[in-house]
Design an enzyme around this catalytic site. Structure first.
Site, PDB file in Angstrom:
ATOM      1  N   SER A  46       0.844  -1.203   0.000  1.00  0.00           N
ATOM      2  CA  SER A  46       0.000   0.000   0.000  1.00  0.00           C
ATOM      3  C   SER A  46       0.875   1.248   0.000  1.00  0.00           C
ATOM      4  O   SER A  46       0.390   2.339  -0.294  1.00  0.00           O
ATOM      5  CB  SER A  46      -0.920   0.006   1.222  1.00  0.00           C
ATOM      6  N   ASP A  84       5.483  -7.221   2.505  1.00  0.00           N
ATOM      7  CA  ASP A  84       4.754  -7.679   1.317  1.00  0.00           C
ATOM      8  C   ASP A  84       5.699  -8.073   0.197  1.00  0.00           C
ATOM      9  O   ASP A  84       6.633  -7.327  -0.137  1.00  0.00           O
ATOM     10  CB  ASP A  84       3.881  -6.526   0.779  1.00  0.00           C
ATOM     11  N   GLU A 115      -0.211 -12.503  -2.137  1.00  0.00           N
ATOM     12  CA  GLU A 115      -1.637 -12.490  -2.486  1.00  0.00           C
ATOM     13  C   GLU A 115      -1.978 -13.680  -3.376  1.00  0.00           C
ATOM     14  O   GLU A 115      -1.154 -14.117  -4.176  1.00  0.00           O
ATOM     15  CB  GLU A 115      -1.979 -11.186  -3.224  1.00  0.00           C
ATOM     16  N   GLU A 182      -9.176  -9.582   3.096  1.00  0.00           N
ATOM     17  CA  GLU A 182      -9.508  -8.178   2.824  1.00  0.00           C
ATOM     18  C   GLU A 182     -10.800  -8.084   2.035  1.00  0.00           C
ATOM     19  O   GLU A 182     -11.022  -8.862   1.085  1.00  0.00           O
ATOM     20  CB  GLU A 182      -8.361  -7.520   2.031  1.00  0.00           C
TER      21      GLU A 182
HETATM   22  O1  KIV Z   1      -0.330  -3.437   1.501  1.00  0.00           O
HETATM   23  C1  KIV Z   1      -1.059  -3.372   2.483  1.00  0.00           C
HETATM   24  O2  KIV Z   1      -1.074  -2.413   3.238  1.00  0.00           O
HETATM   25  C2  KIV Z   1      -1.929  -4.496   2.756  1.00  0.00           C
HETATM   26  C3  KIV Z   1      -3.028  -4.273   3.742  1.00  0.00           C
HETATM   27  C4  KIV Z   1      -4.145  -3.602   3.075  1.00  0.00           C
HETATM   28  C5  KIV Z   1      -3.426  -5.534   4.396  1.00  0.00           C
HETATM   29  O3  KIV Z   1      -1.797  -5.525   2.161  1.00  0.00           O
END
Ligand code: KIV
Length: 263
Positions: A46, A84, A115, A182
């Site tokens: 994000s 991530d 994901e 989500e």
């Molecule tokens: O990238 C992010 O902040 C996320 C959250 C929305 C869980 O994956």
């Protein structure tokens, strides 16, 4: 204070204590979140939207995440750190996912998040067997924004709901240590949480998850895209620390998310 480990998270889950998570991108906010007692910090892709100002997460690179992970790790002494795997850094093969995970773990991440549904189970197993703890992100998966036709709530119809439950079971069976959900109806998230033994973390997934996560900017009332599922914890808080403390309290006592935050 020693850094929390996966065992500490399992203990919280066993004790039915809701797990608190916020996104973090740099050292100063990570330090404040850590001092307030947030248990897990997610260096989320994000950051492409809330830090870099893009309209999706797709342009975020592995080096972007590694750079921000190093900053967050320097700021937070105690929190468990997840990072991530960004778009294009893991979908090609389990081997590519391992190389990318190694880069993020060298930057200080204790777990990687990827994901995708049951089709990612092979990659999850490959990573877990090689010592990489994995958080599997299902439901509204932002890296698939174009395939989904926008940031749309998933699992509203019976087939979609069943697919999410099947995805969660397959990913947990493959070795995912956490399943993050989500943008799905609260009832579907509750069914997932009841059907797997590992903790679930929700964002826009209702109260019946093992824990909650919010994007830092959303909970501090600096929303780029204010979502229905977020709450502005700065309202009446007086300081960032107080807002984060209020978020932790509301997650722990189950008052966040409320009905107004659910699908
Ligand atoms: O990238 C992010 O902040 C996320 C959250 C929305 C869980 O994956």
């Amino acid at each position: 204070m020693p850094r929390l480990t996966l065992r500490d998270l399992s203990k919280l889950h066993a004790e039915k204590s809701k797990i608190t998570m916020l996104t973090a991108y740099e050292a100063s906010f990570a330090r404040v979140m850590d001092a307030a007692g947030v248990e897990t910090l997610l260096v989320g892709d994000s950051l492409g939207m809330v830090v870099h100002g893009r309209d999706s997460t797709l342009a975020v690179t592995l080096e972007n995440i590694a750079y921000h992970t190093e900053s967050v790790v320097r700021g937070a002494q105690r929190a468990f750190i997840l990072a991530d795997l960004p778009f294009g850094a893991y979908q090609e093969s389990p081997q590519q996912a391992l190389r990318s995970s190694a880069r993020l773990m060298a930057a200080g991440a204790q777990m990687v998040k990827l994901e995708g549904g049951a089709y990612m189970a092979g990659t999850v197993a490959f990573l877990a067997e090689r010592g990489v703890p994995v958080c599997a992100h299902i439901g509204l998966v932002p890296q698939s924004v174009h395939a989904l036709g926008g940031f749309r709530v998933q699992g509203r119809d019976p087939q979609g709901a069943q697919r999410i439950i099947d995805d969660a079971k397959a990913l947990a069976a493959a070795g995912a240590s956490i399943v993050l959900m989500e943008g799905i109806p609260a009832a579907v998230a509750g069914a997932v949480t009841a059907s797997i033994t590992v903790p679930t973390i929700g964002i826009g997934a209702g109260p019946d998850c093992s824990g909650q996560v919010l994007v830092m900017h959303d909970m501090l009332g600096v929303p780029v895209y204010p979502p229905k599922f977020a709450r502005n914890f700065m309202d009446g808080a007086g300081s960032v620390s107080a807002a984060i403390a209020a978020y932790i309290k509301a997650v722990k006592d189950g008052s966040f998310p409320g009905p107004e935050n659910c699908y």
